[in-house]
Design an enzyme around this catalytic site. Structure first.
Site, PDB file in Angstrom:
ATOM      1  N   ILE A 675       0.815  -1.226   0.000  1.00  0.00           N
ATOM      2  CA  ILE A 675       0.000   0.000   0.000  1.00  0.00           C
ATOM      3  C   ILE A 675       0.840   1.265   0.000  1.00  0.00           C
ATOM      4  O   ILE A 675       0.313   2.364  -0.132  1.00  0.00           O
ATOM      5  CB  ILE A 675      -0.962   0.036   1.202  1.00  0.00           C
ATOM      6  CG1 ILE A 675      -0.189  -0.029   2.528  1.00  0.00           C
ATOM      7  CG2 ILE A 675      -1.994  -1.070   1.109  1.00  0.00           C
ATOM      8  CD1 ILE A 675      -1.058   0.168   3.757  1.00  0.00           C
ATOM      9  N   GLY A 676       2.159   1.134   0.138  1.00  0.00           N
ATOM     10  CA  GLY A 676       2.970   2.337   0.139  1.00  0.00           C
ATOM     11  C   GLY A 676       4.443   2.037   0.098  1.00  0.00           C
ATOM     12  O   GLY A 676       4.886   0.961   0.487  1.00  0.00           O
ATOM     13  N   GLY A 678       8.351   4.049   0.734  1.00  0.00           N
ATOM     14  CA  GLY A 678       9.040   5.230   1.221  1.00  0.00           C
ATOM     15  C   GLY A 678      10.516   4.963   1.336  1.00  0.00           C
ATOM     16  O   GLY A 678      10.987   3.842   1.106  1.00  0.00           O
ATOM     17  N   GLY A 679      11.254   6.036   1.688  1.00  0.00           N
ATOM     18  CA  GLY A 679      12.690   5.865   1.802  1.00  0.00           C
ATOM     19  C   GLY A 679      13.082   4.879   2.884  1.00  0.00           C
ATOM     20  O   GLY A 679      14.158   4.302   2.860  1.00  0.00           O
ATOM     21  N   GLY A 681      11.274   2.108   3.683  1.00  0.00           N
ATOM     22  CA  GLY A 681      10.810   0.755   3.432  1.00  0.00           C
ATOM     23  C   GLY A 681       9.417   0.719   2.843  1.00  0.00           C
ATOM     24  O   GLY A 681       8.741   1.741   2.721  1.00  0.00           O
ATOM     25  N   ASP A 811      10.390  15.326  12.668  1.00  0.00           N
ATOM     26  CA  ASP A 811       9.852  15.366  11.307  1.00  0.00           C
ATOM     27  C   ASP A 811       8.327  15.495  11.367  1.00  0.00           C
ATOM     28  O   ASP A 811       7.589  14.777  10.697  1.00  0.00           O
ATOM     29  CB  ASP A 811      10.248  14.114  10.530  1.00  0.00           C
ATOM     30  CG  ASP A 811      10.061  14.306   9.016  1.00  0.00           C
ATOM     31  OD1 ASP A 811      10.018  15.469   8.569  1.00  0.00           O
ATOM     32  OD2 ASP A 811       9.966  13.298   8.298  1.00  0.00           O
TER      33      ASP A 811
END
Length: 983
Positions: A675-676, A678-679, A681, A811
């Site tokens: 489902i996604g 990113g940097g 994982g 973040d």
């Protein structure tokens, strides 16, 4: 010349007259001299702000000749009229009230400051007092001695504290009382007012009145204007209000009133302006069908039901009708608005159906037609083609059909044309060349067809175009490059073909370009990489060929999607992160020696020597390639961790009571569950047998190179792998110790030698960024936004103040605030978090991290950050919630981010209000401004000036603007607020 002689028979009488004249003259001179000193003290206090005004006070022979001063026949000062003269300073009431005959003191609409002293109570003959629209501070004094007062204007003057309502008991002749727009202490409705039988004007909006409206309000039968808006009133509108038969205006908006419009309301036959919007009123509108003199009716944001009375179609004075966000049904009267010079209608977000009334612009004065989010059907009436006064034409999310009348596209004054999500057909005609004011063109999700007209470039004000989800065909015109104001272009899901025009690179403000799901071919223009503000580029699912332009590397993109095209060649090194995120999937001709999922790029030998060298080392290379192949093969198996169970042992650490096993998780790490990306994982959705859903982040602990060198049994961590291990350890260490409803829950971790899995709760509504900045924005009403802000703030407060050691997230951003099925927020993604080592005396970390637009300014001069850096980032999120804009937008200009943009808008009321997202109702914009003030505090440039997260939570709970930063937001005198949810 007549000479009087003593011998004259009239001499005694002449002497007597002369004596009386001298006596009168000496009295006048004495009186004038006595009143001169108080006036000179007044002049001394305020003259510096307007020297020319007081020039006459120097040259005049008498105080009665002073500008702004009036006298009676005895030359006594009875009036001071200096309103709206730009005056500043502090008023000397001790001197002013020495003018013993003073009846009128008018100093409104200036910038006077300081306190109003108790000496005002000495002006006992005052009948008219106007101190309104100034900048006083402190409380207003007791003025019980002013028994002759008939007119009192104190509105919007900066007063605080407790108002002396008891003073009103002595003012039985009071005709006008205007004390609204002051931040008095909250108080129940003052019963002292109910005895003012002569009162005909009562303005008490926005002055902290609470409780119910007493039924005795019906005793004030002389009232023609009653304004109690923007307070804390509760309960029902009293039926006794129907006794106020002289009422011309009734303002009750922005309270907590409930119940129905009371029986008998029909008796208010002189009512012209009625606004009870943003309450909790229910019932129907039947009591209003007799109010034939209505000019403006505003009842939006309530729970009203039933139909719009047919009688409204016969109202011959009605020019404004705003009923949006209710539960109204049925059709609108077909004659609605056809009698008077109708200005606007907003009935959006109801359940209305039937055709659009055709004659609301019959008089050629209509400016706004807003009927979106209903069930209107039929065609768009052709009569609106001639409505050249229209500035907003919004009919989206209905069931409209038929061909769009050609002239609609060319409305000359319209800045928004919104016909999205209907069943409309036909082309965009060449009439669009006449739309010189058009800024937003939204026509997505219809059945529109034909070619995009070249005349669109004549609509030079266009900033946002969304024609997605239609049947447009042909080429994208080169003329699009002439749209210099264009910031967003969405043409996805059409039948467009041909090349992407190189001219788009001329749209220097373009930040969002989506051409996905078309039949575009040719190469991606390298010139797109020169767009200075491009933030999102989606060209996926086309037939684009050639190489990925290296120029795209210079862009700072939050989204890059070139997947499922026919691209070939090497992936630019600077786009490796995007490649890992799936930005180039489905392009079989792409290669990379460093990115998983892509075949390695081969460089053919250029001479025999190279060939010989390659042959000599061939065996070694072959071994390496086999190792690479095995690694890539594993990754091409879509991260199927189950296939590794035979090679590795897995260590499962639980942090909550679990209802699942290790095998259930490992068996679900498959491509179809992805489902996604990113940097840090890939993320998978796991559905358990009991129906529970989880989110699993899969992190690889090593690089392909190290794995190939060391073999499967003894992995050697590379820089990349070691970084990810540190990230994994950081997130586990942080999350495993946290128990808070507003922080994402980590159930367990599962680790092996080369993989790490984090098993979280699954949050079905994605991130706040997705909801704010994509088509999922629907349903994100202000109350929901506020609750998200409050919940996220409480999550951060817990991290900073509720843990054994403070945790700095580092973040904080809207994409790291996830939303559950009820849109309740969770703080997520602690890959950058760091637990502060209090024992070592350290109160900060030294690793620069974060996301552009959210990073606190102290990063510019120090790498050290602490909790106040999180506060800054959270302030940016609050600004996103209030404005609906991203942290970085091209419209901000230059290198300015949302913080700089907001600060540039703090000039006047109109400018400040323009910050607020247009989808937030006008009635709730004041609440949004309160949150904006908190955001401004959070984003103070100096960290020490920012509040703690504990203070932020308290401020959000109070939402009290008088306690916050001094952003001066002026209002109008009457307190009326007119507008629209989607204005």
């Amino acid at each position: 010349m007549t000479v009087f002689k003593l011998s004259s028979p009239n001499a005694p009488f002449m002497c007597l007259h002369f004596f009386l004249f001298l006596l009168w003259a000496s009295t006048v001179v004495a009186a004038s001299s006595q009143e001169l000193q108080p006036l000179l003290k007044l002049k001394s206090a305020i003259q510096d702000s307007n020297p020319s005004l007081f020039a006459s006070w120097v040259s005049a022979r008498s105080v009665c000749d002073f500008t702004g001063v009036t006298c009676n026949s005895d030359n006594s000062v009875i009036g001071i009229e200096l309103s709206n003269r730009g005056l500043t300073g502090t008023l000397p009431f001790d001197s002013i009230c020495q003018l013993q005959s003073l009846q009128r003191l008018s100093l409104g609409f200036n910038s006077l400051s300081g306190t109003v002293s108790a000496d005002l109570d000495n002006c006992t003959k005052l009948q008219y007092l106007d101190l309104g629209n100034n900048n006083f501070n402190g409380s207003f004094p007791d003025i019980s001695s002013l028994k002759n007062l008939k007119y009192m204007y104190l509105n919007m003057s900066g007063f605080t504290g407790t108002f002396p309502w008891n003073s009103l008991k002595t003012m039985t002749g009071l005709l006008v009382l205007s004390v609204g727009d002051n931040q008095f202490d909250k108080t129940p409705f003052p019963h002292e007012i109910l005895g003012l039988d002569n009162l005909y004007w009562l303005y008490m909006s926005n002055c902290s009145i609470s409780g119910s409206i007493p039924p005795e309000i019906g005793n004030l039968t002389e009232l023609i204007d009653l304004e109690l808006a923007d307070n804390y009133l509760t309960g029902k509108i009293p039926a006794e209000i129907s006794r106020l038969k002289n009422l011309w205006q009734l303002e009750l908006y922005d309270n907590n009133l409930n119940g129905t419009i009371p029986t008998g309301f029909r008796n208010l036959t002189n009512l012209q302006f009625f606004d009870a919007s943003s309450n909790s009123l229910g019932g129907d509108l039947s009591e209003l069908r007799f109010l034939t003199k209505l000019l403006s009716l505003e009842l939006y944001n309530n729970g009203l039901s039933g139909g719009v009375p047919a009688e409204f179609g016969e109202f011959q004075n009605l020019v404004n009708l705003s009923l949006y966000s209710n539960n109204l049904n049925g059709s609108l009267p077909q004659k609605l608005g056809s009698w008077a010079e109708f200005i606007y209608i907003d009935v959006s977000t109801n359940n209305l159906s039937g055709p659009i009334p055709p004659d609301m612009c019959k008089r050629g004065t209509m400016k706004k037609l807003l009927i979106l989010q209903n069930n209107f059907s039929g065609e768009i009436p052709a009569t609106y083609v001639n409505c050249t006064t229209l500035t907003r034409f919004r009919v989206s999310q209905n069931s409209l059909s038929g061909v769009v009348p050609s002239g609609i596209w060319g409305l000359p004054n319209a800045n928004i044309i919104d016909i999205a999500e209907n069943e409309l057909e036909g082309p965009i005609t060449s009439d669009i060349a006449n739309a010189k004011s058009l800024a937003q063109l939204w026509a997505s999700q219809n059945k529109l067809s034909g070619n995009l007209p070249p005349e669109i470039s004549n609509a030079s004000s266009l900033g946002s175009i969304d024609l997605s989800g239609n049947q447009f065909s042909g080429d994208i015109q080169e003329n699009f490059g002439g749209l210099e104001q264009l910031t967003s272009l969405h043409l996805e899901r059409n039948r467009l073909s041909g090349n992407i025009p190189d001219s788009l690179s001329s749209c220097l403000r373009l930040s969002d370009l989506n051409l996905a799901y078309n039949f575009l071919s040719g190469e991606i223009p390298a010139s797109l990489g020169s767009l200075p503000t491009l933030n999102s580029l989606n060209l996926s699912n086309n037939q684009l060929s050639g190489q990925i332009p290296a120029t795209l590397s210079s862009l700072r993109l939050s989204l890059l999607d070139l997947s499922y095209n026919r691209l070939t060649g090497a992936i630019p090194v600077s786009l490796y992160v995007e490649a890992q995120n799936g930005s180039f999937a489905g392009n079989n001709g792409l290669c990379s020696s460093n990115v998983t999922y892509f075949r390695p790029c081969s460089s053919p030998s250029r001479d025999v020597r190279t060939f010989i060298i390659c042959f000599i080392v061939g065996f070694a290379v072959l071994v390496a390639l086999i190792a690479f192949y095995m690694f890539f093969k594993r990754r091409e198996q879509k991260d199927d961790v189950h296939s590794l169970k035979g090679d590795y042992s897995w260590d499962m650490k639980s942090y909550h009571v679990l209802s699942f096993t290790e095998d259930e998780i490992l068996d679900s790490i498959k491509q179809e569950n992805l489902i996604g990306k990113g940097g840090s994982g890939n993320v998978y959705k796991v559905s358990l047998k009991d129906g529970k859903e989880l989110a699993v982040k899969h992190i690889w602990n090593f690089s392909p190179l190290n794995r190939s060198r060391t073999g499967p049994g003894t992995p050697m961590l590379s820089k990349l792998g070691s970084s990810r291990c540190r990230e994994f350890d950081s997130e586990v260490r942080t999350l495993s110790s946290i128990r808070h409803v507003n922080v994402v829950k980590l159930y367990c971790s599962i680790t092996s030698e080369d993989s790490s899995l984090l098993v979280y709760e699954y949050l079905p509504n994605g991130s706040l960024w997705d909801r704010l900045h994509t088509c999922n924005k629907l349903g994100l009403h202000w109350q929901t936004r506020f609750e998200i802000a409050h919940g996220a703030a409480k999550g951060l407060e817990y991290l900073h103040h509720g843990c054994e050691k403070p945790i700095i997230h580092r973040d904080v951003k809207s994409s790291n605030i996830l939303l559950d099925e009820f849109l309740k927020p969770r703080i997520a993604d602690f890959g950058l978090a760091k637990i502060v080592q209090a024992s070592g005396g350290r109160d900060s970390t030294c690793v620069i991290a974060g996301t552009h637009g959210y990073i606190a300014p102290e990063y510019g001069y120090t790498s050290k950050v602490n909790e106040k850096s999180d506060v800054y980032s959270f302030g940016v999120v609050l600004m996103e919630l209030v404005s609906g804009k991203r942290a970085i937008e091209p419209e901000f200009g230059g290198n300015r981010d949302i913080v700089g943009w907001v600060l540039s808008k703090l000039k006047n009321k109109e400018s400040v209000l323009s910050i607020v997202d247009a989808t937030i109702p006008e009635s709730l914009k004041s609440e949004a401004i309160k949150v904006l003030k908190i955001a401004i505090l959070c984003t103070a440039r100096q960290p020490e000036l920012r509040p703690t997260m504990r203070s932020v939570v308290q401020m959000l709970e109070d939402a009290d603007p008088c306690k916050l930063v001094g952003v001066v937001i002026a209002g109008n005198n009457s307190g009326q607020k007119k507008g629209s949810l989607l204005d």
